[in-house]
Design a protein around this motif. Structure first.
Motif, PDB file in Angstrom:
ATOM      1  N   ALA A  75       0.830  -1.209   0.000  1.00 48.50           N
ATOM      2  CA  ALA A  75       0.000   0.000   0.000  1.00 48.50           C
ATOM      3  C   ALA A  75       0.866   1.262   0.000  1.00 48.50           C
ATOM      4  O   ALA A  75       0.582   2.218  -0.734  1.00 48.50           O
ATOM      5  CB  ALA A  75      -0.942  -0.008   1.199  1.00 48.50           C
ATOM      6  N   VAL A  76       1.922   1.261   0.794  1.00 49.70           N
ATOM      7  CA  VAL A  76       2.812   2.430   0.831  1.00 49.70           C
ATOM      8  C   VAL A  76       3.518   2.593  -0.516  1.00 49.70           C
ATOM      9  O   VAL A  76       3.649   3.712  -1.021  1.00 49.70           O
ATOM     10  CB  VAL A  76       3.824   2.314   1.997  1.00 49.70           C
ATOM     11  CG1 VAL A  76       4.858   3.423   1.936  1.00 49.70           C
ATOM     12  CG2 VAL A  76       3.096   2.334   3.333  1.00 49.70           C
ATOM     13  N   ALA A  77       3.952   1.485  -1.119  1.00 51.09           N
ATOM     14  CA  ALA A  77       4.605   1.560  -2.436  1.00 51.09           C
ATOM     15  C   ALA A  77       3.645   2.111  -3.490  1.00 51.09           C
ATOM     16  O   ALA A  77       4.039   2.907  -4.348  1.00 51.09           O
ATOM     17  CB  ALA A  77       5.131   0.189  -2.850  1.00 51.09           C
ATOM     18  N   MET A  78       2.394   1.708  -3.440  1.00 50.79           N
ATOM     19  CA  MET A  78       1.417   2.239  -4.388  1.00 50.79           C
ATOM     20  C   MET A  78       1.157   3.724  -4.133  1.00 50.79           C
ATOM     21  O   MET A  78       0.976   4.504  -5.073  1.00 50.79           O
ATOM     22  CB  MET A  78       0.102   1.458  -4.307  1.00 50.79           C
ATOM     23  CG  MET A  78       0.189   0.077  -4.920  1.00 50.79           C
ATOM     24  SD  MET A  78       0.551   0.127  -6.693  1.00 50.79           S
ATOM     25  CE  MET A  78       2.173  -0.598  -6.724  1.00 50.79           C
ATOM     26  N   ALA A  79       1.162   4.130  -2.864  1.00 44.70           N
ATOM     27  CA  ALA A  79       1.009   5.555  -2.543  1.00 44.70           C
ATOM     28  C   ALA A  79       2.188   6.360  -3.084  1.00 44.70           C
ATOM     29  O   ALA A  79       2.008   7.477  -3.587  1.00 44.70           O
ATOM     30  CB  ALA A  79       0.874   5.738  -1.030  1.00 44.70           C
ATOM     31  N   VAL A  80       3.377   5.796  -3.001  1.00 45.08           N
ATOM     32  CA  VAL A  80       4.560   6.466  -3.554  1.00 45.08           C
ATOM     33  C   VAL A  80       4.434   6.587  -5.075  1.00 45.08           C
ATOM     34  O   VAL A  80       4.727   7.641  -5.647  1.00 45.08           O
ATOM     35  CB  VAL A  80       5.856   5.729  -3.144  1.00 45.08           C
ATOM     36  CG1 VAL A  80       7.054   6.249  -3.924  1.00 45.08           C
ATOM     37  CG2 VAL A  80       6.091   5.878  -1.648  1.00 45.08           C
ATOM     38  N   ALA A  81       3.985   5.525  -5.734  1.00 43.55           N
ATOM     39  CA  ALA A  81       3.789   5.591  -7.192  1.00 43.55           C
ATOM     40  C   ALA A  81       2.750   6.656  -7.541  1.00 43.55           C
ATOM     41  O   ALA A  81       2.925   7.417  -8.500  1.00 43.55           O
ATOM     42  CB  ALA A  81       3.377   4.229  -7.734  1.00 43.55           C
ATOM     43  N   LEU A  82       1.686   6.728  -6.766  1.00 47.16           N
ATOM     44  CA  LEU A  82       0.672   7.759  -6.986  1.00 47.16           C
ATOM     45  C   LEU A  82       1.260   9.152  -6.762  1.00 47.16           C
ATOM     46  O   LEU A  82       0.967  10.091  -7.521  1.00 47.16           O
ATOM     47  CB  LEU A  82      -0.527   7.524  -6.063  1.00 47.16           C
ATOM     48  CG  LEU A  82      -1.668   8.523  -6.189  1.00 47.16           C
ATOM     49  CD1 LEU A  82      -2.267   8.465  -7.590  1.00 47.16           C
ATOM     50  CD2 LEU A  82      -2.728   8.245  -5.150  1.00 47.16           C
ATOM     51  N   ALA A  83       2.100   9.281  -5.753  1.00 44.38           N
ATOM     52  CA  ALA A  83       2.756  10.571  -5.491  1.00 44.38           C
ATOM     53  C   ALA A  83       3.634  10.975  -6.668  1.00 44.38           C
ATOM     54  O   ALA A  83       3.691  12.151  -7.038  1.00 44.38           O
ATOM     55  CB  ALA A  83       3.575  10.485  -4.204  1.00 44.38           C
ATOM     56  N   ILE A  84       4.304   9.996  -7.267  1.00 45.92           N
ATOM     57  CA  ILE A  84       5.126  10.291  -8.445  1.00 45.92           C
ATOM     58  C   ILE A  84       4.265  10.777  -9.598  1.00 45.92           C
ATOM     59  O   ILE A  84       4.580  11.765 -10.266  1.00 45.92           O
ATOM     60  CB  ILE A  84       5.973   9.071  -8.842  1.00 45.92           C
ATOM     61  CG1 ILE A  84       7.027   8.765  -7.768  1.00 45.92           C
ATOM     62  CG2 ILE A  84       6.653   9.304 -10.192  1.00 45.92           C
ATOM     63  CD1 ILE A  84       7.738   7.445  -7.950  1.00 45.92           C
ATOM     64  N   PHE A  85       3.140  10.086  -9.822  1.00 49.63           N
ATOM     65  CA  PHE A  85       2.226  10.497 -10.897  1.00 49.63           C
ATOM     66  C   PHE A  85       1.690  11.907 -10.673  1.00 49.63           C
ATOM     67  O   PHE A  85       1.485  12.655 -11.621  1.00 49.63           O
ATOM     68  CB  PHE A  85       1.037   9.531 -10.998  1.00 49.63           C
ATOM     69  CG  PHE A  85       1.206   8.465 -12.015  1.00 49.63           C
ATOM     70  CD1 PHE A  85       1.377   8.753 -13.360  1.00 49.63           C
ATOM     71  CD2 PHE A  85       1.171   7.125 -11.649  1.00 49.63           C
ATOM     72  CE1 PHE A  85       1.526   7.759 -14.308  1.00 49.63           C
ATOM     73  CE2 PHE A  85       1.313   6.116 -12.583  1.00 49.63           C
ATOM     74  CZ  PHE A  85       1.490   6.433 -13.911  1.00 49.63           C
ATOM     75  N   THR A  86       1.416  12.256  -9.437  1.00 52.26           N
ATOM     76  CA  THR A  86       0.802  13.556  -9.142  1.00 52.26           C
ATOM     77  C   THR A  86       1.827  14.615  -8.788  1.00 52.26           C
ATOM     78  O   THR A  86       1.452  15.734  -8.411  1.00 52.26           O
ATOM     79  CB  THR A  86      -0.229  13.417  -8.017  1.00 52.26           C
ATOM     80  OG1 THR A  86       0.410  12.918  -6.844  1.00 52.26           O
ATOM     81  CG2 THR A  86      -1.358  12.470  -8.422  1.00 52.26           C
ATOM     82  N   LEU A  87       3.095  14.301  -8.889  1.00 49.90           N
ATOM     83  CA  LEU A  87       4.149  15.259  -8.559  1.00 49.90           C
ATOM     84  C   LEU A  87       3.992  16.604  -9.264  1.00 49.90           C
ATOM     85  O   LEU A  87       4.166  17.642  -8.634  1.00 49.90           O
ATOM     86  CB  LEU A  87       5.520  14.647  -8.857  1.00 49.90           C
ATOM     87  CG  LEU A  87       6.743  15.469  -8.466  1.00 49.90           C
ATOM     88  CD1 LEU A  87       6.761  15.708  -6.957  1.00 49.90           C
ATOM     89  CD2 LEU A  87       8.019  14.754  -8.882  1.00 49.90           C
ATOM     90  N   PRO A  88       3.613  16.626 -10.543  1.00 48.44           N
ATOM     91  CA  PRO A  88       3.432  17.934 -11.188  1.00 48.44           C
ATOM     92  C   PRO A  88       2.387  18.812 -10.509  1.00 48.44           C
ATOM     93  O   PRO A  88       2.478  20.031 -10.530  1.00 48.44           O
ATOM     94  CB  PRO A  88       3.007  17.573 -12.611  1.00 48.44           C
ATOM     95  CG  PRO A  88       3.587  16.227 -12.841  1.00 48.44           C
ATOM     96  CD  PRO A  88       3.499  15.534 -11.506  1.00 48.44           C
ATOM     97  N   ALA A  89       1.399  18.199  -9.883  1.00 48.17           N
ATOM     98  CA  ALA A  89       0.332  18.980  -9.245  1.00 48.17           C
ATOM     99  C   ALA A  89       0.768  19.576  -7.915  1.00 48.17           C
ATOM    100  O   ALA A  89       0.302  20.657  -7.535  1.00 48.17           O
ATOM    101  CB  ALA A  89      -0.894  18.089  -9.018  1.00 48.17           C
TER     102      ALA A  89
END
Length: 91
Positions: A75-89
């Motif tokens: 779950a934490v790894a998926m949250a990190v991947a999501l954070a990477i995707f949303t980094l521009p925002a």
């Protein structure tokens, strides 16, 4: 039920390998997307390294048979991947 413990281990290992491959593709896509949008920063590098460390920890915990901790790490790894995707925002 599978006939052989060796076969059962092979099936379990194949499942783990598939999960790791899918997660790796998701993270690679996230990093490439963030990089293409111009966010090749230290923050992106730290998030990508955190994801790699989490995935290695996931494999170790998977081999140890610790299901609850494995789920938490996933779950934490998926949250990190999501954070990477949303980094521009937010980056």
């Amino acid at each position: 039920m599978l006939a052989s413990p060796v076969l059962a281990e092979s099936v379990a290992a194949a499942g783990a390998g598939t999960a790791v491959a899918v997660a790796a593709v998701a993270d690679a896509t996230a990093v490439l997307t963030a990089s293409q949008l111009g966010f090749a920063s230290g923050r992106l590098d730290r998030l990508a390294m955190a994801w790699v460390v989490l995935r290695v920890a996931y494999i170790a915990v998977y081999c140890a048979g610790l299901a609850k901790l494995r789920s938490l790490i996933w779950a934490v790894a998926m949250a990190v991947a999501l954070a990477i995707f949303t980094l521009p925002a937010w980056g």
